[in-house]
Scaffold this motif. Structure first.
Motif, short mmCIF file in Angstrom:
data_model
loop_
_atom_site.label_atom_id
_atom_site.label_comp_id
_atom_site.label_asym_id
_atom_site.label_seq_id
_atom_site.Cartn_x
_atom_site.Cartn_y
_atom_site.Cartn_z
N GLU A 11 -7.16 -0.77 -1.30
CA GLU A 11 -6.33 0.01 -2.22
C GLU A 11 -5.05 -0.73 -2.59
OE1 GLU A 11 -7.73 4.46 -0.61
OE2 GLU A 11 -5.86 3.54 0.12
N ALA A 12 -4.50 -1.50 -1.65
CA ALA A 12 -3.23 -2.18 -1.92
C ALA A 12 -3.41 -3.49 -2.67
CB ALA A 12 -2.50 -2.44 -0.60
N SER A 33 -9.66 2.37 8.53
CA SER A 33 -8.45 2.65 7.76
C SER A 33 -7.90 1.39 7.12
CB SER A 33 -7.38 3.28 8.66
OG SER A 33 -7.79 4.55 9.11
N ARG A 34 -7.89 0.27 7.89
CA ARG A 34 -7.35 -0.97 7.33
C ARG A 34 -8.24 -1.51 6.24
NH1 ARG A 34 -3.05 -1.32 6.33
NH2 ARG A 34 -2.53 -0.66 8.47
N ASP A 64 1.07 3.28 2.22
CA ASP A 64 1.67 3.45 3.55
C ASP A 64 2.87 2.54 3.75
OD1 ASP A 64 0.25 1.10 3.51
OD2 ASP A 64 -0.90 1.48 5.33
N ARG A 90 -9.95 0.23 4.16
CA ARG A 90 -9.65 1.05 2.99
C ARG A 90 -8.27 0.73 2.41
NH1 ARG A 90 -10.12 5.38 5.30
NH2 ARG A 90 -7.98 6.06 5.63
N HIS A 91 -7.24 0.71 3.26
CA HIS A 91 -5.88 0.51 2.77
C HIS A 91 -5.69 -0.88 2.17
CE1 HIS A 91 -4.43 3.84 5.72
NE2 HIS A 91 -4.89 4.34 4.58
N GLY A 133 0.80 -1.21 0.00
CA GLY A 133 0.00 0.00 0.00
C GLY A 133 0.83 1.26 0.00
N GLU A 137 -5.68 -5.91 10.30
CA GLU A 137 -4.91 -4.97 11.11
C GLU A 137 -4.11 -5.70 12.18
OE1 GLU A 137 -3.41 -1.42 12.83
OE2 GLU A 137 -4.27 -1.86 10.84
#
Length: 460
Positions: free
Chosen positions: A374-375, A367-368, A98, A370-371, A96, A389
């Motif tokens: 996306e990843a 957040s996890r 991040d 979503r991320h 990701g 997470e």
């Protein structure tokens, strides 16, 4: 010899009072209020690696647990009928923005049953086992001329009492509906399940009564336990399909080896999104049977009693806190019942050796979700996002690169509001099975969170 079952509160020095599986299944709780546990754990059979489906795992593994009580052909048939849906292992890959790498994480999708949650595995198998034993009992009574006694106190009608924080109730209702000799009473906390979950719970089904309790899930669970000890209900045969019932845990044990078969793992960590700790207990039974689980990761939401306990040095836990509401509502459990089973099976030291835990807040959950999408392109439900997470936290803390299986516990379409909160640009996930419920007739009643109110409902 197949196992017999004893209470978690029995005297370990001699462990008297063991009962067969059929009795443990049909009574739910032990007479002393404890939970039934096996007095031994059969080893996985030598051919378990060769299974070609979750049902095939069941046909290979369950005879060593049940062969003295269930005819082999009947066991094969009921397992095949209960577990006729796919449970694929999906390998994630990607990094990701991040910098978090998802390689080596594998998601076991327990989300393709009739009600789109992992509870379908246990509930459907348990319903068929209960129907088998009730049928056998009634046949025995007829053959021994006990029909008069049966009419006075009909063994043929067993009430399955279920507290649910979201997914258990609909899985039990679907799995048990219309089965001869069984009726289901569901309790769920009014206003504290997702709209889709409520739609699943409220659907009218033969032999099922649903109550929206004015309280929390902990209140629902308390009412269920109190009903088993209520003298006024002594004439009402009761059992439970919550994970307090050992009959839920034996089927749930099966998908752990099935994940290893699909991944070809010599060893793996398993991350279990956790609430009442029944799913984790099923995994512990699989490990005690010889499955090479390196470590369990107990992934909790803000209801963090168990991770807090694992982080302590004391053997005795702190008092159970009240539950709090989260986006992963099926895990909103303040007082997990199966904590008692886990301590019995592994002890305080064993739990801390074999289980690592963490508590994931609401912001981190979204957040996890979503991320991870996306990843990797993988869309998780909020409960599975808590698991993802937890894996990433565990890796960062320990450096352990062991392949890790995350149990996907529910379909994201059951939580469209949460998914869109995390990914507003994404269309709400859908499912044809859920859309079919939109016009289905409903049957639900309100219930005060008191034992007297439930007693009245059960006696009505």
């Amino acid at each position: 010899m197949t196992p017999r079952y004893v209470s978690t509160r029995a005297d370990r020095s001699h462990m008297q009072g063991s009962v067969p599986f059929a009795e443990a299944l049909q009574t739910g709780l032990a007479p002393d209020g404890g939970l039934f546990v096996p007095d031994s754990v059969p080893a996985l059979p030598s051919g378990w690696h060769d299974a070609d489906s979750i049902a095939d795992v069941g046909r290979r593994v369950l005879p060593s647990w049940l062969s003295t009580e269930v005819e082999p052909d009947a066991l094969d048939a009921l397992v095949t009928d209960a577990l006729r849906f796919p449970i694929p292992l999906v390998s994630l890959s990607g990094t990701g923005p991040d910098g978090v790498c998802y390689d080596g994480i594998h998601v076991l999708e327990l989300i393709h049953g009739p009600t789109l949650s992992f509870k379908d595995v246990g509930a459907r198998t348990m319903a068929r086992l209960l129907a088998y034993f009730r049928r056998e009992a009634n046949t025995h009574e007829a053959n021994t001329h006990e029909a008069g006694a049966r009419e006075a106190n009909p063994r043929g009608v067993l009430t399955i009492l279920v507290a649910t924080s979201g997914d258990t109730g609909s899985a039990v209702a679907d799995g048990f509906a219309g089965r001869p000799g069984l009726r289901v009473v569901l309790l769920y906390p009014d206003g504290q399940v997702s709209p889709v979950q409520q739609r699943q719970l409220d659907v009218q089904r033969p032999g099922v009564r649903t109550f929206a309790v004015r309280g929390t899930f902990d209140d629902c669970q308390r009412l269920v336990k109190a009903a088993f000890a209520d003298p006024a209900l002594a004439g009402v045969p009761l059992s439970s399909a919550n994970s307090i019932n050992i009959g839920r845990l034996l089927p749930q044990m099966l998908y752990y080896p099935w994940a290893f078969v699909q991944g070809g793992f010599d060893a793996a960590n398993v991350c279990v999104p956790s609430g009442n700790l029944g799913n984790l207990t099923g995994g512990v039974l699989a490990r005690l049977a010889g499955l090479p689980v390196h470590r369990f990761l107990a992934a909790h939401n803000a209801n963090g009693f168990f991770p807090d306990y694992l982080a302590q040095d004391e053997s005795e836990p702190a008092p159970f806190p009240a539950s709090v509401r989260t986006p992963s509502n099926a895990m909103d459990v303040g007082a997990p019942s199966n904590f008692e089973r886990l301590r019995h099976l592994l002890g305080a030291a064993g739990l801390r050796e074999h289980v690592w835990g963490t508590s994931v807040g609401d912001t981190a959950t979204l957040s996890r979700l979503r991320h991870a999408y996306e990843a990797t392109g993988y869309l998780a439900c909020p409960h599975t996002a808590v698991g993802l997470e937890a894996v990433l936290r565990y890796r960062a803390e320990t450096g352990d690169a062991t392949p890790t299986i995350v149990l996907a516990t529910a379909h994201p379409a059951k939580f469209p509001e949460v998914v869109q909160q995390a990914l507003p640009m994404l269309a709400a996930p859908t499912s044809s099975a859920l859309e079919a419920l939109l016009d289905a007739p409903k049957a639900v009643q309100p219930l005060h969170a008191t034992s007297a109110a439930l007693r009245t409902a059960l006696l009505a």
